[in-house]
Design an enzyme around this catalytic site. Structure first.
Site, PDB file in Angstrom:
ATOM      1  N   LYS B  75       0.860  -1.188   0.000  1.00 52.99           N
ATOM      2  CA  LYS B  75       0.000   0.000   0.000  1.00 52.99           C
ATOM      3  C   LYS B  75       0.896   1.237   0.000  1.00 52.99           C
ATOM      4  O   LYS B  75       1.994   1.207   0.596  1.00 52.99           O
ATOM      5  CB  LYS B  75      -0.875  -0.061   1.261  1.00 52.99           C
ATOM      6  CG  LYS B  75      -1.963   0.987   1.359  1.00 52.99           C
ATOM      7  CD  LYS B  75      -2.797   0.745   2.615  1.00 52.99           C
ATOM      8  CE  LYS B  75      -3.893   1.763   2.813  1.00 52.99           C
ATOM      9  NZ  LYS B  75      -4.709   1.504   4.012  1.00 52.99           N
ATOM     10  N   SER B 150      -9.594   1.507   3.096  1.00 54.80           N
ATOM     11  CA  SER B 150      -8.747   2.308   2.239  1.00 54.80           C
ATOM     12  C   SER B 150      -7.707   1.523   1.446  1.00 54.80           C
ATOM     13  O   SER B 150      -7.159   2.057   0.485  1.00 54.80           O
ATOM     14  CB  SER B 150      -8.041   3.368   3.080  1.00 54.80           C
ATOM     15  OG  SER B 150      -7.174   2.749   4.010  1.00 54.80           O
ATOM     16  N   SER B 174      -9.766  -1.052   7.100  1.00 54.05           N
ATOM     17  CA  SER B 174      -9.168  -0.793   5.780  1.00 54.05           C
ATOM     18  C   SER B 174      -8.459  -1.972   5.117  1.00 54.05           C
ATOM     19  O   SER B 174      -8.088  -1.878   3.954  1.00 54.05           O
ATOM     20  CB  SER B 174      -8.204   0.385   5.871  1.00 54.05           C
ATOM     21  OG  SER B 174      -8.925   1.581   5.972  1.00 54.05           O
TER      22      SER B 174
END
Lengths: 97, 483
Positions: B75, B150, B174
């Site tokens: 990420k 996210s 997330s």
């Protein structure tokens, strides 16, 4: 809960943010909605909270702290590698005349 | 080729394929397919090729582990020395960290191959990944829908087989929520089980890095590789060392079903979740019905605490040392204010403002302090709940993947989708989301298994049962024998 333009400006100043008049107009209803959402907790905790000292929900116990060992720090040229450094310093425009 | 780590690992170690060849296959797939789903925001192919050469050496020398030579993604909020790490925010445009996150150091040492950095909500603030400055990633299962967030880019990349696995971060769901929306496995370890050093902070008392994979076995392999105490993260803790042993026996286990986590959930989702629970019952698990009243307040408590911590954590972005700097300003203060106002997106500004509000004089007692008190209450009630059961089974999300743009109308509407995931972060628990079926539109449904704090291995085992016995047919099972 209504939030005045003045309150928004104070919060913006504390947050080091600025909003144009137009942005503020759009922002206020959004912000009122989120405050109303946060407000759901009020009424659930009854009474005075001033006696509560320990508010940090995640604290590190003193005995858990590591020894203060001296180690090499990152080299200056690495730390300043994201800007056009001048003599190893971060440049900003002159602030003192 | 849609393969688990375990499967690829067997191929690599038998010499059927080299890591260099495997890496090139992934690179071509990314170049071809990524433009259509926007999962990656930055490629690190040079790094990947160098990693692959190293990995092939390790394999040749007989020093390989299960993840050596396997291509993966991080990420965009996990620091990589010398490689762009932007949190998908304009304020960090061009930022190249000068150190590696501990998780990346650990994986690199074992010969992992980093393909690139993946899309996310700006500073991990969102449930759809649509607040990314690079635009939203699209759900590979239905490109008119969001990936969730996210960690949406990781979920999309793993789902579309543009990475064998990825690392995401989970502050309020997330990892688990996008895993659920994209039909993959997402594991959020106990708070402290994995070092957060090098994870760009959002809510420091809630943030946790974890694996997003195609199987539970893979999640265990990656968890084992990244877990452990780290001197550079004072909140990290030593977890039982050694390999997680996956057995998958659920006989005698007590499964808690909590009223507050199932109320108002879409019936199709409940049906899928209940179907799995029945399979566990048939294998000898017992079901206990429970109520945790404090969970009704978990969402506002979470948003108050997360935003308060964010307003402090994001104070460091001033345009002086890295990232974006405004070009027109009148003095130093004005430079900082203009940089932040131009550099942060709308949702991030809103959360900084809310955090500042709940911490400001006059409101601190009414919001932040009360939220901390209620956080303690949520933790206490969950702990009591775990006296009556071993695990809590719940939907991961009360809905399936939203259409793109769904969050546009109402500021707090999408916050509600986090109702089943945030209690886990509030109490620092381990939880896994596994795919457990599809709705009438063919969209994946996620089952969440929540365990007691530091019961990470047991949570993985409980989920492994579903993998091993094909209870959830969407999880890939590759024999379950670890190398």
């Amino acid at each position: 809960m209504s939030i005045s333009q003045k309150e928004i400006q104070t919060l913006a100043r504390l947050s080091r943010l600025e909003f144009s008049e137009e942005e503020q107009e759009k922002f206020i209803p959004d912000f009122e909605e989120i405050i109303a959402f946060a407000d759901r907790i009020n009424g659930e905790v009854v009474g005075d909270t001033s006696s509560i000292k320990e508010v940090a929900a995640r604290t590190i116990a003193w005995e858990d702290l590591r020894e203060d060992e001296v180690t090499d720090s990152l080299p200056n040229e690495k730390i300043t590698s994201n800007v056009e450094a001048q003599d190893g310093y971060f440049p900003v425009r002159r602030v003192v005349k | 080729m849609k393969s688990t780590i375990l499967h690829l690992s067997k191929m690599l170690q038998s010499g059927e394929i080299t890591s260099v060849q495997l890496t090139e296959q992934y690179i071509s797939a990314i170049e071809k397919e990524n433009p259509a789903i926007n999962a990656y925001v930055n490629y690190t192919f040079d790094q990947a090729r160098a990693n692959a050469i190293e990995a092939d050496k390790l394999i040749k020398e007989g020093r390989a582990t299960a993840l050596t030579g396997i291509p993966f993604t991080l990420k965009d909020n996990i620091a990589t020395d010398g490689m762009l790490t932007t949190c998908c925010s304009k304020i960090l445009q061009g930022f190249k960290p000068y150190y590696d996150a501990t998780v990346w150091s650990k994986l690199k040492a074992q010969g992992a191959v980093l393909l690139g950095k993946t899309n996310m909500d700006e500073f991990a603030m969102g449930s759809t990944s649509e607040t990314s400055v690079y635009g939203a990633p699209l759900n590979p299962i239905d490109k008119t829908r969001v990936t969730g967030g996210s960690s949406g880019g990781v979920a999309a990349a793993v789902c579309a087989n543009l990475a064998a696995y990825g690392l995401g971060s989970d502050t309020g769901g997330s990892i688990r929520q996008p895993a659920s929306f994209c039909g993959i496995v997402g594991f959020k370890p106990s708070y402290g089980a994995v070092s957060r050093y090098g994870l760009i902070a959002y809510g420091s008392s809630l943030d946790q890095i974890g694996p997003m994979t195609r199987s539970v076995t893979d999640a265990a392999i990656i968890f084992d590789a990244i877990k452990g105490e780290d001197k550079k993260d004072g909140t990290s803790v030593a977890t039982p060392s050694g390999e997680t042993k996956l057995i998958g026996d659920v006989k005698g286990l007590k499964i808690g079903v909590v009223e507050e986590l199932t109320d108002g959930v879409n019936p199709e989702i409940l049906q899928a979740v209940n179907g799995v629970i029945e399979a566990y019952q048939k294998a000898g698990a017992q079901v206990v019905k429970l109520s945790v009243p404090a969970l009704k307040l978990a969402l506002p408590v979470y948003y108050i605490i997360a935003c308060a911590e964010a307003s402090s954590n994001l104070g460091r972005y001033d345009g002086i040392r890295y990232g974006y700097r405004a070009s027109n300003y009148s003095g130093l203060d004005d430079m900082v204010t203009k940089t932040r106002s131009e550099g942060f997106g709308k949702e991030v500004k809103k959360r900084i403002m809310l955090g500042t509000y709940v911490l400001s004089s006059g409101y601190f007692d009414a919001y932040y302090k009360k939220a901390c008190v209620l956080r303690g209450e949520v933790e206490k009630q969950i702990k009591e709940c775990f006296e009556k059961c071993d695990f809590i089974f719940a939907p991961t999300v009360p809905q399936t993947a939203f259409p793109l743009g769904y969050s546009g109308g109402n500021a707090t509407e999408t916050y509600l989708s986090d109702v089943c995931t945030v209690p886990v972060n509030i109490a620092g628990l381990p939880a896994i989301s596994i795919p457990c079926g599809k709705d009438k539109n063919g969209l994946p449904i996620g089952l969440q298994i929540i365990g007691r704090k530091y019961d990470d291995e047991r949570v993985l085992n409980a989920a492994y049962f579903a993998e091993k016995y094909g209870v959830c047919e969407d999880i890939q099972f590759d024999g379950g024998v670890k190398l």
